[in-house]
Scaffold this active site. Sequence first.
Site, PDB file in Angstrom:
ATOM      1  N   ASN A 182     -27.351   5.301  -6.034  1.00  0.00           N
ATOM      2  CA  ASN A 182     -28.748   5.697  -6.127  1.00  0.00           C
ATOM      3  C   ASN A 182     -28.886   7.181  -5.833  1.00  0.00           C
ATOM      4  OD1 ASN A 182     -31.300   6.210  -4.238  1.00  0.00           O
ATOM      5  ND2 ASN A 182     -31.857   4.740  -5.840  1.00  0.00           N
ATOM      6  N   HIS A 188       0.833  -1.215   0.000  1.00  0.00           N
ATOM      7  CA  HIS A 188       0.000   0.000   0.000  1.00  0.00           C
ATOM      8  C   HIS A 188       0.865   1.262   0.000  1.00  0.00           C
ATOM      9  CE1 HIS A 188       0.384  -0.552   4.396  1.00  0.00           C
ATOM     10  NE2 HIS A 188       0.198   0.754   4.490  1.00  0.00           N
ATOM     11  N   CYS A 218     -31.798   0.567 -10.274  1.00  0.00           N
ATOM     12  CA  CYS A 218     -32.977   0.279  -9.453  1.00  0.00           C
ATOM     13  C   CYS A 218     -34.271   0.712 -10.134  1.00  0.00           C
ATOM     14  CB  CYS A 218     -32.850   0.961  -8.096  1.00  0.00           C
ATOM     15  SG  CYS A 218     -32.779   2.767  -8.216  1.00  0.00           S
TER      16      CYS A 218
END
Length: 180
Positions: A122, A71, A155
């Site tokens: 969303n 990392h 959705c």
Amino acid sequence: MKNIILGVTGSVAAYKAADIANNLTKKGYNVEVIMTGSAREFITPLTFQSLTKNKVYYDMFEEITPKDIKHISLARKADLCLIAPASANIIGKLANGIADDMLSTVVMAMNNVPVYICPAMNTNMYINPIVQRNIKTLAEFGYHFIEPRESVLACGDLGTGALADVDKIVNTVEAHQWRA
């Protein structure tokens, strides 16, 4: 050759990250992909490995050796970081300094590396005041955002939250003022 870290998070738009990785690789960038656990539920690391010809990272404890803490080495070699798609989860982690997976840890270890974030979620999640506060916080710290577009979402809702067009994302990366 410029090194780009492409962070892929858990969103149905993760499949579009394969197009991003492919386009950037074909344009001569070295693309190193880091996937979250949720991203791997939507698309496999093998897809990105095949497109970029690089190992895909997701386990921050897999590659620890005395000479290469992955990392840290990924953060050091990055010229730019692009998170596409960026879930509400990763935006919240980064805004609050949480480094508990490979992607958030690499981003937290970066110093003077531009980070471009492409939200995808969303509409109700995107407009949630907490998410908007986290975006504002990151922008104040110098993170760049490639705003989501309005579309019919997975959705079925119509609203803002769809990942920006792949061409817009790639063009934004190419237009970045690279350090010498």
